[in-house]
Design an enzyme around this catalytic site. Structure first.
Site, short mmCIF file in Angstrom:
data_model
loop_
_atom_site.label_atom_id
_atom_site.label_comp_id
_atom_site.label_asym_id
_atom_site.label_seq_id
_atom_site.Cartn_x
_atom_site.Cartn_y
_atom_site.Cartn_z
N LYS A 132 1.03 -1.25 0.05
CA LYS A 132 0.12 -0.17 0.03
C LYS A 132 0.86 1.34 0.14
O LYS A 132 2.16 0.92 0.19
CB LYS A 132 -0.96 -0.02 1.19
CG LYS A 132 -0.10 0.03 2.40
CD LYS A 132 -1.16 0.45 3.57
CE LYS A 132 -0.63 0.80 5.00
NZ LYS A 132 -0.14 2.26 4.85
N HIS A 167 -5.78 0.08 7.00
CA HIS A 167 -5.84 -0.83 8.08
C HIS A 167 -6.97 -0.63 9.21
O HIS A 167 -7.64 -1.85 9.17
CB HIS A 167 -4.84 -0.34 9.38
CG HIS A 167 -3.31 -0.34 8.74
ND1 HIS A 167 -2.85 -1.19 7.65
CD2 HIS A 167 -2.30 0.52 8.79
CE1 HIS A 167 -1.59 -1.12 7.63
NE2 HIS A 167 -1.11 0.07 8.32
#
Length: 509
Positions: free
Chosen positions: A175, A267
């Protein structure tokens, strides 16, 4: 297994033994960004531990590829120093010698086709010497480098057209996957030109944490929880990811990214989806990912002026003094927000997300706060006022475990009630260290298990929720972030956000 693999397996904790590796499990791992921080701090320590425990066989090899000019010996010495500092188990010389034999290095520019021809030659040499023909490419690089790397790999004939073919080829991508919905869709389009979706492993290391995985086990493996896991019994859910450190030398990256892109889009929304998803048909990868996507599709959008009602943007006071950070930066290092999931199970239940840097302590947890009892039966007002809601807390880090707060009578002649906590600790119960997330995720990618990796539609639906919040903030140039002191709980406005809804944050630390 070879003698070398047996040596690693014998040195490992017998209680932590992994499945015997197979031909399909073996591969050559090529790391783009092979001399970078992620490789030195996370990837190589994870590989060392996997080899040490016998999870990878003698055919496994790793090639580090980066622009740094050095030879193989210099590269191995760099990694040895990193392992001595970062591996969860002390580095042992005999184990290092075996590991070092598997490590190779190429110096190349990611844009130069000649570097990919040299990579192809090295891979063919390893395969001719008995190495695995399976190939796993890890893009430990900025997302902007992904398109050129993928196209160069394709041009050099280094990628098979299907991840299920034998020998297979797969790609792990770090990411962030874009900066907003449009850029994420464009990146996914480019990836789809080169790879099948079954070849793409979009990594989010939070999903590799034992306690994040245990969210599903706690919910669906215990009949005392799942019947209560809905709007009838849950008052609200808090998800907190607090860091005690600042940007740690990553000022240039962080000032272009900020806490929402860095943490919320990936997350926190991944953890939220695991906490709230419906029961999957099975624990197969796509069955679980289908249910995570349903949650992300159901998130109520926060747009326009509502953003500044339900989202707090904070920045720690010393952030603008960090290296490579603009003196007038508006980049948030803290955010708190209230959101809703519009579906049958969760309609009307608020979810409070909170994440930030330079806070009081390092702490990541999920707290499910249950509704209060409908009627106090204990007579006296002072007793009734002491009643607190039950809270189930899943501690993701650093003290991994689960605790449940319940109300109990204190011993004595009078009716006196207090909240007590029933506590389960991973380290105390299982008496062995918890593996690093990258160990599990690397092994899953090698074995072809995509359960803990994000799918294309999952990434795009997360951006659909986050992008309007980012746009509202970036368009409101006259509004600055709310400053907070290092070592605090964040800006006071976050407390006021909770008080508006008659709730309060759990204490950090």
């Amino acid at each position: 297994m070879s003698d070398q693999t047996l040596r690693f397996a014998q040195l490992s904790d017998a209680g932590a033994a992994l499945l015997t590796p197979t031909q399909q499990d073996s591969c050559t791992l090529v790391i783009f960004g092979g001399a970078g921080d992620l490789t030195r701090r996370k990837l190589m320590p994870a590989l060392y531990n996997l080899l040490r425990e016998g999870a990878l066989d003698e055919r496994f090899a790793v090639i580090g590829l980066s622009r740094r000019e050095q030879d193989g010996d210099g590269y191995r010495e760099l990694l040895k120093q990193a392992l001595a500092e970062h591996t969860r188990e002390p580095l042992q010389e005999p184990e290092w010698v075996v590991f070092a034999e598997r490590i190779h290095y190429l110096s190349a520019n990611f844009e130069d086709p000649e570097g990919y021809r040299a990579l192809r030659d090295r891979l063919e040499q390893l395969e001719a010497a008995g190495g695995s023909a399976n190939r796993l490419f890890y893009l430990a690089t900025p997302p902007s480098a992904a398109p050129i790397i993928l196209h160069r790999l394709q041009e050099a004939g280094l990628i098979n057209t299907s991840g299920s073919s034998s020998p297979w080829s797969r790609v792990i991508m770090e990411k962030p996957y874009g900066r907003d919905l449009d850029s994420a869709q464009e990146l996914n389009r480019i990836v789809g030109e080169v790879l099948g979706e079954d070849q793409v492993y979009r990594i989010d290391h939070y999903l590799g944490k034992e306690t994040v995985q245990n969210i599903l086990v706690a919910r669906f493996g215990n009949t005392i929880f799942e019947p209560l896991w809905n709007r009838k019994y849950v008052d609200h859910i808090q998800i907190t990811a607090a860091e005690a450190i600042g940007v740690e030398g990553r000022g240039r990256f962080y000032d272009q990214t900020g806490v929402i892109r860095d943490m919320v889009q990936s997350h926190l929304l991944q953890v939220l989806s695991l906490c709230t998803m419906e029961a999957p048909l099975s624990f197969a990868a796509d069955d679980i990912r289908d249910k995570r996507v349903e949650v992300l599709r159901s998130l109520r959008q926060i747009t326009g002026s509502q953003v500044f009602e339900d989202v707090i943007f904070g920045q720690y006071r010393g952030y603008r003094d960090e290296a490579n950070v603009a003196a007038d930066s508006r980049t948030p290092t803290y955010t708190a927000m209230k959101c809703f999931i519009d579906n049958w199970r969760w309609q009307g239940v608020p979810f409070f997300l909170r994440v930030g840097k330079q806070l009081r302590a390092r702490m990541t947890e999920v707290s499910v706060v249950f509704r209060p009892v409908p009627l106090c039966l204990f007579g006296r007002d002072e007793v009734c006022q002491q009643l607190e809601s039950n809270v189930l807390t899943i501690r993701i880090q650093p003290d991994e475990g689960i605790d449940l707060k319940i109300v109990s009578k204190r011993p004595g002649d009078s009716l006196d009630v207090r909240s007590v906590v029933m506590d389960f600790s991973y380290s105390e119960t299982f008496k062995r260290p918890i593996k690093e997330a990258y160990e599990r995720l690397l092994l899953d990618a090698i074995r072809g298990d995509a359960t803990l990796f994000a799918r294309r539609d999952e990434v795009e639906h997360a951006w659909r929720f986050v992008s309007p919040i980012l746009k509202a903030w970036e368009d409101a140039q006259r509004i600055g972030p709310l400053f907070y002191a290092e070592g605090s709980d964040g800006p006071m406005e976050a407390e006021r956000l909770m008080r508006r809804y008659d709730r309060r944050w759990r204490e950090i630390g």
